[in-house]
Design an enzyme around this catalytic site. Sequence first.
Site, mmCIF file in Angstrom:
data_model
loop_
_atom_site.group_PDB
_atom_site.id
_atom_site.type_symbol
_atom_site.label_atom_id
_atom_site.label_comp_id
_atom_site.label_asym_id
_atom_site.label_seq_id
_atom_site.Cartn_x
_atom_site.Cartn_y
_atom_site.Cartn_z
ATOM 1 N N LYS A 90 0.823 -1.201 0.000
ATOM 2 C CA LYS A 90 0.000 0.000 0.000
ATOM 3 C C LYS A 90 0.873 1.274 0.000
ATOM 4 O O LYS A 90 2.083 1.206 0.174
ATOM 5 C CB LYS A 90 -0.948 -0.011 1.208
HETATM 6 C C1 LIG Z 1 -5.407 -4.149 0.614
HETATM 7 C C2 LIG Z 1 -6.861 -3.942 0.636
HETATM 8 C C3 LIG Z 1 -7.661 -4.347 1.705
HETATM 9 C C4 LIG Z 1 -7.189 -5.204 2.837
HETATM 10 O O1 LIG Z 1 -6.056 -4.833 3.439
HETATM 11 P P1 LIG Z 1 -5.104 -5.880 4.203
HETATM 12 O O2 LIG Z 1 -4.326 -4.966 5.077
HETATM 13 O O3 LIG Z 1 -4.256 -6.547 3.172
HETATM 14 O O4 LIG Z 1 -5.976 -6.809 4.973
HETATM 15 C C5 LIG Z 1 -9.001 -4.021 1.677
HETATM 16 N N1 LIG Z 1 -9.546 -3.379 0.648
HETATM 17 C C6 LIG Z 1 -8.815 -2.981 -0.406
HETATM 18 C C7 LIG Z 1 -9.480 -2.242 -1.517
HETATM 19 C C8 LIG Z 1 -7.460 -3.276 -0.459
HETATM 20 O O5 LIG Z 1 -6.759 -2.935 -1.540
#
Ligand SMILES: *Cc1c(COP(=O)(O)O)cnc(C)c1O
Length: 405
Positions: free
Chosen positions: A186
């Site tokens: 992210k």
């Molecule tokens: C990455 C992501 C999540 C979940 O995040 P994690 O930290 O990997 O559990 C939820 N929604 C979206 C749109 C994402 O890209």
Amino acid sequence: MPGYEFFGEEERKQVNDVLETGILMRYGFDGPRKGIWKAKELEQAVCETFGCSHAQLVSSGTAALTAALTVLAVGYGDEVIIPAFTFVASFEAILSVGAIPVLVDVDDTLTLSPQAVRNAITKKTKCIMPVHMCGSMADMDALVAICQENNLLLVEDACQSIGGTYKGKKLGTIGDAGTFSFDFVKTITCAEGGVVMTNDKSTYDGIDAYSDHGHDHKGADRGADLHPFIGYNFRISELHAAVGLAQIKKLDQFLAIQRKNHAALKSILSTIPEISFRRVPDEIGDSCTFLSWFLPTTAITKAVVAEMKEQGILAGSFYWFVNNWHYISKWAHLKNAITLNHLHPEIKEAVMQNANKDFSASDAIMGRCVSTSISLLWTPEQILAKGEQMATVIRKVLSEQSVAV
Ligand SMILES: *Cc1c(COP(=O)(O)O)cnc(C)c1O
């Protein structure tokens, strides 16, 4: 897009602060931790950076969504509207609280179509969960209006759009609650982690306790905490929060680089008249983690993707239409409601019904869309080379297709 590209001294320093005391947990141990409270400090930084009143760190973005839904009392039999283009975490979180994911079409914003949302509202609808996919945002004015008219909750999944804004407000701070993921890919990362943001004190108090077994955090020490309700463990560790603390200080720099590189790549692809771009409800708010572009037809897009692959330039570009993680077309597990434990038969039936609807309007969008992720590390020369390679492939396919017609 990813903060891991800029991992360095600052992250090491923050993690070392924690390693020196050895207090890896975020709660308690007030003496031995010698004033080091990384999770608390990061929560404070989240409130300041994104302009929300409260922030609760948790162990992942998925945990953040789950905790938010739980505390907002979304539960058994309630329907939650989500887009057909998202990450699997959206429906995992909804199912984990006993609710029913109601998938609806996306439009050329690559997010919830407000009209599709309206059409999907029933007596059971409790919450709308827009997902601000690929750096940009949903049409929030329209969705806020729908929620107000129908007395629905609004939970924003801004996991992919950290730092994006809509009409001056940070994405994730507009609804009743909003979430970020700080997983490894992210915009800013904790390695693993997430946060729930809200402007409502009682929602925050609920998430604070729920994410730590329901402990009310009012006792003189952890053993003296009471449990006003049954909770769960979604805690983040001090080590993870420390990484995030270094990363959040670099966010403005990441966003500036993303926006510059995005503009440079876009200007190259803009020279091809057949290419159009994702509609962004508030252009200046795009966090620019991805450049999402459309070709005139699904057939042309498939041919371009195949040729990019052939030429070894597909890495970093995503054709979500055939992607296992992000689009309804590949979610056989959801369409068949395959779980390891037993779902209530009524819920199972509703899940399958909702996942097997007609998504041809979304297919018509996603079949023509490619998203190219924007690296923080690209040099201007690399962007030029990449853009021109892509443009060459696209022009070649377009000319072959026009000959074939
Ligand atoms: C990455 C992501 C999540 C979940 O995040 P994690 O930290 O990997 O559990 C939820 N929604 C979206 C749109 C994402 O890209």
